[in-house]
Design a protein around this motif. Sequence first.
Motif, PDB file in Angstrom:
ATOM      1  N   THR A   1      19.818   1.976 -39.454  1.00 47.32           N
ATOM      2  CA  THR A   1      20.358   0.986 -40.389  1.00 47.32           C
ATOM      3  C   THR A   1      19.178   0.249 -40.997  1.00 47.32           C
ATOM      4  OG1 THR A   1      20.364  -0.763 -38.751  1.00 47.32           O
ATOM      5  CG2 THR A   1      22.329   0.591 -38.874  1.00 47.32           C
ATOM      6  N   HIS A   2      19.449  -0.586 -41.992  1.00 48.29           N
ATOM      7  CA  HIS A   2      18.309  -1.321 -42.564  1.00 48.29           C
ATOM      8  C   HIS A   2      17.777  -2.345 -41.565  1.00 48.29           C
ATOM      9  CE1 HIS A   2      21.652  -3.906 -44.128  1.00 48.29           C
ATOM     10  NE2 HIS A   2      20.825  -4.850 -43.729  1.00 48.29           N
TER      11      HIS A   2
ATOM     12  N   GLU B   1      25.328   1.819 -40.333  1.00 53.64           N
ATOM     13  CA  GLU B   1      24.814   1.209 -41.559  1.00 53.64           C
ATOM     14  C   GLU B   1      25.957   0.802 -42.487  1.00 53.64           C
ATOM     15  OE1 GLU B   1      22.155  -0.025 -42.569  1.00 53.64           O
ATOM     16  OE2 GLU B   1      22.195  -0.024 -44.756  1.00 53.64           O
TER      17      GLU B   1
ATOM     18  N   GLU C   1      26.697  -2.967 -43.592  1.00 50.21           N
ATOM     19  CA  GLU C   1      26.691  -3.331 -44.998  1.00 50.21           C
ATOM     20  C   GLU C   1      28.024  -3.918 -45.450  1.00 50.21           C
ATOM     21  OE1 GLU C   1      24.436  -3.031 -47.966  1.00 50.21           O
ATOM     22  OE2 GLU C   1      23.410  -3.637 -46.135  1.00 50.21           O
TER      23      GLU C   1
ATOM     24  N   ARG D   1      26.614  -6.005 -36.894  1.00 48.94           N
ATOM     25  CA  ARG D   1      25.421  -5.238 -36.537  1.00 48.94           C
ATOM     26  C   ARG D   1      25.723  -4.260 -35.412  1.00 48.94           C
ATOM     27  NH1 ARG D   1      24.179 -10.319 -38.161  1.00 48.94           N
ATOM     28  NH2 ARG D   1      22.238 -10.693 -39.300  1.00 48.94           N
TER      29      ARG D   1
END
Length: 520
Positions: free
Chosen positions: A70-71, A385, A389, A394
């Motif tokens: 994920t970012h 992710e 988003e 999380r």
Amino acid sequence: MQTPIPQLTRDSTINLVLDTLAKKKQALVFVNSKRSAEKQAEDLSKKTKLESHELKVLAEQLQSVLDKPTHQCERLALCVKQGVAFHHAGLASKQKEIIEEQFRKGTIKVICCTPTLAYGLDLPAFRSIIRDVKRYGHRGMDFIPVLDYLQMAGRAGRPKFDAWGEAILLADTEPEADDLLERYIQGEPEEIFSKLAVEPVLRTYILSLIAARFVRTRSEIMEFFGRTFWAHQFEDVDKLAAIIDKMLRLLQEWEFVQKAEGEFAPASEVSDPPYRATFLGQRVAELYLDPLTAHQLRKAMTRGAEEKVTGIFPWLHILSRTLEMRPLSGVRQKEYELVSQKLALAESTLLEREPSSFDPEYDSYLEAVKLAMILEEWCEERDEEFILETYNIRPGELRTKLSRLDWLLYACHELAHILQFNDLLKEIRKARIRAKYGVKEELLSLIRLEGIGRMRARILWRNSIKDLGDVKNVEQKRLADLLGAKLASSLKKQVGEDVQGDGKLDQYALPAEKAGKNNE
DNA sequence: GGACGGTGAAACTTCAGGTTGCCTC
DNA sequence: GAAGTTTCACCGTCC
């Protein structure tokens, strides 16, 4: 402070950390939100200049703990390359583990964290920098308790390595510094209050005490609680008795507890008859389930069976409504539309009616819809992710909810069994596997194989290998092309043995070998 | 003249944490 | 209540 801290930047937290690094020491920075922890770590990482091969390898390791980074993972990796990590409940547990370990080893020099690290974890550092002393609560921002401050300050100083440690509270102005000094350093820690008085805890305790036959009669129950810390604080015995009586009444009403009356009770006990747990109540106690939750689930199952409810969403929603799933994440402004739409669509199938939008319960009802949506997305093979988003949940938070979902589904299964909702059993088992592995129903067969998770099962499916029969019939070479030779041979072996066994597998049994497979 | 980019003020959004139960043929 | 993020107006620069 003996020596002044060089003011290398405008950010005093960064200055303190850089000074700590110059002394070849480590620091923990405590902040009040996950977002702040990440931001602070990022700002710091731009200044530390610690990059090394070791850290680079570590960063790569941290970035690849999920199927697809994920970012958040990427951001963490960038920070760790510079010797700085952030740490909060939103990280994947593998990442938390690695960060803690590498901080102990000294590879990671700085951790910016939420109060997670202050409790339970033994992770000392030379400096404990407490950046934020206010935290968002019921009434906006509020000072954190002295006890919390002490927990964080207590991380300073590593007994084996340092002769001393430094806990530093940050203030912007002199008056603020005076206030902090008085409030935290000279202040008395708050009194500790017993949590027993919280209704869910009390319900659960009374039921388990009765189920374990630790107490039998009302007077024994009163006597037991009379000896607790709670009663000691509570003092008002009449009120205490009233609360316990209310709980006993509820437990009877919900059929978890029965009063033995009439001929069963000896004459001496007529005025103080013994209680005993019903079979159902016994199981609820064993499952550590809040009796209210068990009651809610029973109502929902009754309704679900009557109305022949199909699909996984109503169940995810009702489980999201339980106390065990709290706290729920709020519905953010930009999610409101999405969640409302889903509610409008699903409303007629839900097992608990939508309250009026003026009802104080409405918000939490909607929040449960949101959580159910997230869980459903997971079961529909959306990745971390996407969920991060779309819903700002999380990976670590998702895992926590999923593990509670698994437990609740298990509890549901047990209740359905006792209450003879036999039609529901198979559906619940299916839901449990789907939630555990995050797969659509069509992959249930493949997911049973050892070494096959959601990604690989999907690869097989896309290549027209859709069940165990297909795995058996397909050429091993083709399997090897898709998943590698070693796994291909393992799969062949698995289906070979199984198919020879009884010709048909119980499609919804959970494969024992996979129980501990998830890399939590 | 217009596209682009940098800057900063204003508006807007969001906010910590985590234990229980099964089961390994 | 405050930090962090997004939005937007404004201005300078370059082509």
